[in-house]
Design a protein around this motif. Structure first.
Motif, short mmCIF file in Angstrom:
data_model
loop_
_atom_site.label_atom_id
_atom_site.label_comp_id
_atom_site.label_asym_id
_atom_site.label_seq_id
_atom_site.Cartn_x
_atom_site.Cartn_y
_atom_site.Cartn_z
N MET A 32 48.64 83.97 75.06
CA MET A 32 48.20 84.90 74.07
C MET A 32 46.62 84.29 73.69
SD MET A 32 51.30 86.15 71.79
CE MET A 32 52.85 86.69 72.50
N SER A 33 46.50 83.25 73.24
CA SER A 33 45.20 82.57 73.13
C SER A 33 44.27 82.87 73.93
CB SER A 33 45.32 81.14 72.39
OG SER A 33 46.42 80.76 71.38
N LEU A 34 44.59 82.58 75.15
CA LEU A 34 43.58 82.78 76.42
C LEU A 34 43.19 84.28 76.49
CD1 LEU A 34 42.15 81.71 78.89
CD2 LEU A 34 44.18 82.14 80.20
N GLY A 35 44.36 85.12 76.34
CA GLY A 35 43.97 86.52 76.13
C GLY A 35 43.04 86.75 75.32
N ALA A 36 43.28 86.43 73.85
CA ALA A 36 42.22 86.49 72.91
C ALA A 36 40.89 86.10 73.15
CB ALA A 36 43.04 85.90 71.71
N PHE A 37 40.76 84.99 73.53
CA PHE A 37 39.71 84.52 74.08
C PHE A 37 38.78 85.36 75.17
CE2 PHE A 37 36.91 81.72 76.61
CZ PHE A 37 35.83 81.16 75.77
N LEU A 38 39.66 85.74 76.11
CA LEU A 38 38.69 86.65 77.15
C LEU A 38 38.47 87.86 76.53
CD1 LEU A 38 41.24 86.01 80.04
CD2 LEU A 38 39.11 84.97 79.93
#
Length: 344
Positions: free
Chosen positions: A258-264
């Motif tokens: 989820m954090s990677l998704g938020a970053f992307l």
């Protein structure tokens, strides 16, 4: 409620075989498995592109990356508590989780939550099979229907073989997913700039709470069947161990993806789970992004199998409320009574 008498027999074989218990009570002498296996099972169960998409929510609403990740952390940590504590019901009761609901709703009244849960399974699997097919189409464009059918068949086969195969598949996929997505995450951090694609990134209570709720709700949705996959553990398994390993696995992968998704989503103008992963990965090594997308497909099939397994248990439980059902496959040491009937 009285459990069937336990017979002292040798410990169950660890050889992979078709599950025989279905919705029946799992006698204590048939219990097996290691409690730490709950961690990789739920890590991979959550380590799917669907989880990453959940992290897009905050950026889509104009929330800055820092606050989006904060909302994700709070939501995941709170939501996973509700899920992980239910896992303890498995070794204590030795029953599928929906069968346990007969204690509250009655033998036939439990059909109401059964129906609701089946819709959860269907919703997740529809989304997962679409994402998996999209991933395959990046390499093999063409008709989608055959891929839908193939992945559903694979998921059903794994689910029919049952509990032990599900754990084996999920556990081995964990090592693969961690290896591949570690490289992808490092590549994203090195090549992208946070909040560069979110115009006027800021804090908003509404956006913050929506992202928090999405993360928490995503985790809580597993609470309806988490103990299905811990019910074969020895009944003496410490509560703290069951809850801790389940929590670490489910929360760890959710926080990561989820954090990677938020970053992307904050760094790319048009975030898309598949296109974003492919673009970032291909910047590291040509073709690595495409490879990563394809590696995500087995994980999606794995969680589809988990959902199919839960749906089968729920469906059988519903039918059993009207017509008594007993497994056709017999184990070497079958229980002498149909224990779920004690909930009637």
């Amino acid at each position: 409620m009285n459990t069937p008498p336990e017979r002292p027999t040798a410990a169950s074989s660890t050889t992979l075989k078709v599950e025989t218990r279905s919705i029946d009570y799992v006698p204590r002498h048939e219990r097996h498995g290691k409690v730490w296996h709950q961690a990789p099972f739920w890590f991979t169960g959550n380590f799917v592109l669907t989880t990453m998409v959940t992290g897009f929510t905050g950026a889509a609403l104009g929330l800055s990356l820092m606050y989006a990740i904060l909302a994700i952390v709070i939501g995941v940590c709170l939501g996973t508590f509700a899920m992980a504590f239910h896992a303890n019901q498995g070794p204590r009761m030795g029953l599928p989780q929906m069968v346990q609901s007969r204690a509250q709703f009655g033998l036939r009244g439990a059909i109401v939550p059964f129906i609701a849960v089946v819709f959860v399974y269907i919703g997740f699997n529809v989304f997962n099979v679409i994402l998996a097919t999209d991933a395959i189409n990046t390499v093999l464009p063409g008709e989608r229907a055959p891929w839908y059918a193939l992945m559903i068949i694979l998921a059903v086969i794994i689910a029919v073989v049952g509990h032990d195969l599900l754990h084996t598949v999920q556990r081995w996929l964990t090592y693969v997913m961690i290896s591949v997505f570690t490289v992808l995450t490092v590549a994203a951090l090195m090549s992208l700039q946070a909040d560069s694609a979110v115009v006027g990134a800021h804090f908003s209570w509404s956006a913050f709470l929506i992202q928090l709720s999405a993360a928490a709700g995503y985790q809580i949705s597993y609470a309806v069947y988490v103990s299905d996959y811990s019910r074969y553990l020895p009944h003496t398994t410490p509560t703290r161990s069951v809850v801790t390993w389940t929590y670490l696995g489910a929360a760890g992968s959710a926080l990561w993806l989820m954090s990677l998704g938020a970053f992307l989503a904050s760094a790319l103008p048009s975030p898309d789970a598949i296109a974003s992963v492919q673009a970032v990965g291909n910047q590291v090594i040509p073709g690595f992004g495409t490879f990563t997308v394809l590696i995500a497909v087995p994980a999606l099939v794995g969680i589809m199998a988990v959902n199919c397994y839960g749906a089968m248990l729920t469906g059988i439980s519903a039918i059993d409320g009207f017509i008594s059902i007993k497994p056709r496959l017999k184990s070497e040491s079958s229980a002498s009574a149909w224990w779920p009937r004690s909930f009637s």
